[in-house]
Design a protein around this motif. Structure first.
Motif, mmCIF file in Angstrom:
data_model
loop_
_atom_site.group_PDB
_atom_site.id
_atom_site.type_symbol
_atom_site.label_atom_id
_atom_site.label_comp_id
_atom_site.label_asym_id
_atom_site.label_seq_id
_atom_site.Cartn_x
_atom_site.Cartn_y
_atom_site.Cartn_z
ATOM 1 N N THR A 331 0.621 -1.141 0.128
ATOM 2 C CA THR A 331 0.017 -0.038 0.035
ATOM 3 C C THR A 331 0.906 1.171 0.210
ATOM 4 O OG1 THR A 331 -0.289 0.175 2.500
ATOM 5 C CG2 THR A 331 -1.659 -1.093 1.142
ATOM 6 N N ASP A 332 2.113 1.089 -0.044
ATOM 7 C CA ASP A 332 2.869 2.425 -0.190
ATOM 8 C C ASP A 332 4.198 2.214 -1.193
ATOM 9 O OD1 ASP A 332 4.746 0.183 0.592
ATOM 10 O OD2 ASP A 332 5.202 0.946 2.741
ATOM 11 N N GLY A 333 3.990 1.347 -2.266
ATOM 12 C CA GLY A 333 4.722 1.415 -3.384
ATOM 13 C C GLY A 333 6.075 0.502 -2.853
ATOM 14 N N MET A 334 6.198 0.178 -1.802
ATOM 15 C CA MET A 334 7.424 -0.464 -1.431
ATOM 16 C C MET A 334 7.262 -2.071 -1.382
ATOM 17 S SD MET A 334 8.537 1.592 1.871
ATOM 18 C CE MET A 334 8.991 3.307 1.915
ATOM 19 N N PRO A 335 8.092 -2.973 -1.675
ATOM 20 C CA PRO A 335 7.695 -4.639 -1.571
ATOM 21 C C PRO A 335 7.358 -5.048 -0.568
ATOM 22 C CG PRO A 335 9.882 -4.243 -1.755
ATOM 23 C CD PRO A 335 9.393 -2.783 -1.962
ATOM 24 N N VAL A 336 6.572 -6.212 -0.338
ATOM 25 C CA VAL A 336 6.340 -6.930 0.987
ATOM 26 C C VAL A 336 7.735 -7.692 1.053
ATOM 27 C CG1 VAL A 336 4.939 -8.795 1.934
ATOM 28 C CG2 VAL A 336 3.779 -6.767 0.483
ATOM 29 N N PHE A 337 8.305 -7.545 2.123
ATOM 30 C CA PHE A 337 9.619 -8.099 2.384
ATOM 31 C C PHE A 337 9.567 -9.617 3.233
ATOM 32 C CE2 PHE A 337 13.209 -8.771 5.576
ATOM 33 C CZ PHE A 337 14.093 -8.752 4.496
ATOM 34 N N ILE A 338 8.436 -9.765 3.943
ATOM 35 C CA ILE A 338 8.618 -11.031 4.685
ATOM 36 C C ILE A 338 7.069 -11.187 5.393
ATOM 37 C CG2 ILE A 338 8.932 -9.966 7.183
ATOM 38 C CD1 ILE A 338 10.820 -12.299 7.453
ATOM 39 N N TYR A 339 6.714 -12.636 5.324
ATOM 40 C CA TYR A 339 5.721 -13.098 5.883
ATOM 41 C C TYR A 339 6.021 -13.887 7.204
ATOM 42 C CZ TYR A 339 3.224 -12.216 1.297
ATOM 43 O OH TYR A 339 2.897 -11.625 0.400
#
Length: 404
Positions: A331-339
């Motif tokens: 939601t911020d243009g940054m990737p999802v880094f970890i689950y």
């Protein structure tokens, strides 16, 4: 993409090809980098040039003559196509076999110095290779030389960025350079802080260019160049994490300047031949233009979101359980880094915790994620999953109960 950005200058920088021989992965990826860059420029009808092509060390894997000869073929290939190629030679992989003779051998077929200061298109480029001294990645003499060259550059172009290139990151700057990462060097740190014009470019860590922590601004600007060979990460303080598909990660940077010396940095997935990310910097020679500080990036980082229809599916094969779930959306243009996956009993006691790094460093990211949970105890269990940005901002949990 910032659509009103009009390039008036363009260069390419990559690193860590680790060439082992003609036709092998590092060789082919560097060739693709050359070809893609030429095609990228050709498609720009307003400014169809590449003004410089740079490689920030670890050109080869073991620094043998045979590997340098394979690199030489690509060097000749690029120069024949009109590229102005400048490289730094690393102490690490480039010097394993021939030691300091690797510097001499590189000079023998390029005709270039391994430490250089060139003015290209009105911009100063300063490159620093490994020292000729046996015990140092870089030497105090190079630090003195760098200061002299920086003074000349800033005096000549006080209102423009000055690009500095070397292999190892400056410590405590980009992702990959901190103590917990293990890849930063300290020698030039105090010097560069005195030059806000500097845009420092380095490789070595193999950390991905589309991770926003790979761009750092404080006293000056620093950017990691990624790697053409593979990627690795630091996760929760643990070094040298090699996530799924890490060997399929090969990225590099195209850096453009407009007439006011504002910069657009485009990260490219070399294998997919697609643009991976984009950063826009107001003229970084002005020390008031510092949008990519850790604090500002953290303040902009927003929680990822799972789709409303998110479904968690538990599967079992030969007593080993796995969980599958939908990818969260940034939601911020940054990737999802970890689950992060949390498994607990009906009474709330924790059974185990797992984590998964999505292939955010590739152009194509699966729409569903899967995490191996291992052996689970019998009974009712609740599985809870959250997604997290590179700055540690977390989504709401999605969750589901299962009878195992």
């Amino acid at each position: 993409m910032k659509k009103d950005f009009l390039p008036a200058f363009r260069f390419v920088i990559c690193s860590d090809a680790h060439i082992e021989g003609i036709g092998k992965p590092g060789y082919m990826r560097l060739k693709k980098t050359i070809d893609y860059s030429l095609g990228y420029a050709a498609e720009d009808k307003a400014y169809g040039k590449i003004d410089g092509f740079f490689i920030a060390g670890d050109l080869t894997n073991k620094g043998s003559k045979e590997e340098f000869d394979a690199f030489r073929e690509l060097y000749d290939y690029g120069t024949e196509k009109g590229l102005d190629i400048l490289c730094t030679v690393a102490k690490g992989h480039d010097s394993i076999t021939m030691g300091k003779k690797s510097l001499e051998y590189y000079r023998s077929f390029t005709g270039q110095e391994t430490d250089f200061h060139r003015v290209i298109g009105g911009y100063h480029f300063i490159g620093i290779s490994t020292s000729r001294m046996k015990k140092h990645f870089n030497s105090p003499f190079q630090k003195m030389w760098l200061k002299r060259e920086l003074d000349k550059a800033v005096a000549d172009t006080p209102d423009k960025p000055v690009f500095v290139m070397h292999h190892e990151h400056i410590k405590y700057t980009v992702y990959g350079s901190f103590d917990e990462d293990g890849w930063g060097k300290i020698l030039f740190a105090d010097l560069l802080k005195k030059y806000p014009n500097v845009v420092d470019l380095s490789g070595h860590s193999h950390y991905p260019v589309n991770d926003p922590r790979s761009l750092w601004q404080k006293e000056y600007t620093a950017m990691g160049t990624g790697s053409l060979k593979y990627t690795e990460l630091t996760v929760d303080g643990e070094q040298k994490i090699h996530p799924e598909s890490y060997e399929n990660c090969a990225n590099f940077l195209i850096i453009e300047a407009d007439k006011e010396s504002n910069l657009r940095i485009v990260g490219v997935d070399c294998i997919a031949e697609k643009e991976l990310c984009e950063y826009y910097l107001e003229n970084p020679a002005d020390k008031s233009n510092r949008e990519y500080t850790y604090e500002k990036q953290l303040s902009r980082s927003k929680p990822p979101m799972f789709p409303d229809s998110a479904e968690i599916v538990l599967s079992e094969e030969r007593g080993i359980y796995s969980v599958e779930y939908p990818a969260a959306e940034s939601t911020d243009g940054m990737p999802v880094f970890i689950y992060r996956i949390h498994i607990e009993k009906e009474n709330g006691d924790t059974v185990k915790e797992r984590k998964t790094i999505p292939t955010y460093f590739l152009y194509e990211i699966p729409r569903r994620q899967k995490t191996c949970l291992g052996i689970l105890p019998k009974g009712k269990l609740k599985i809870r999953i959250l997604a997290e940005t590179p700055y540690g901002v977390r989504s709401e949990y999605i969750q589901k109960s299962f009878e195992v």
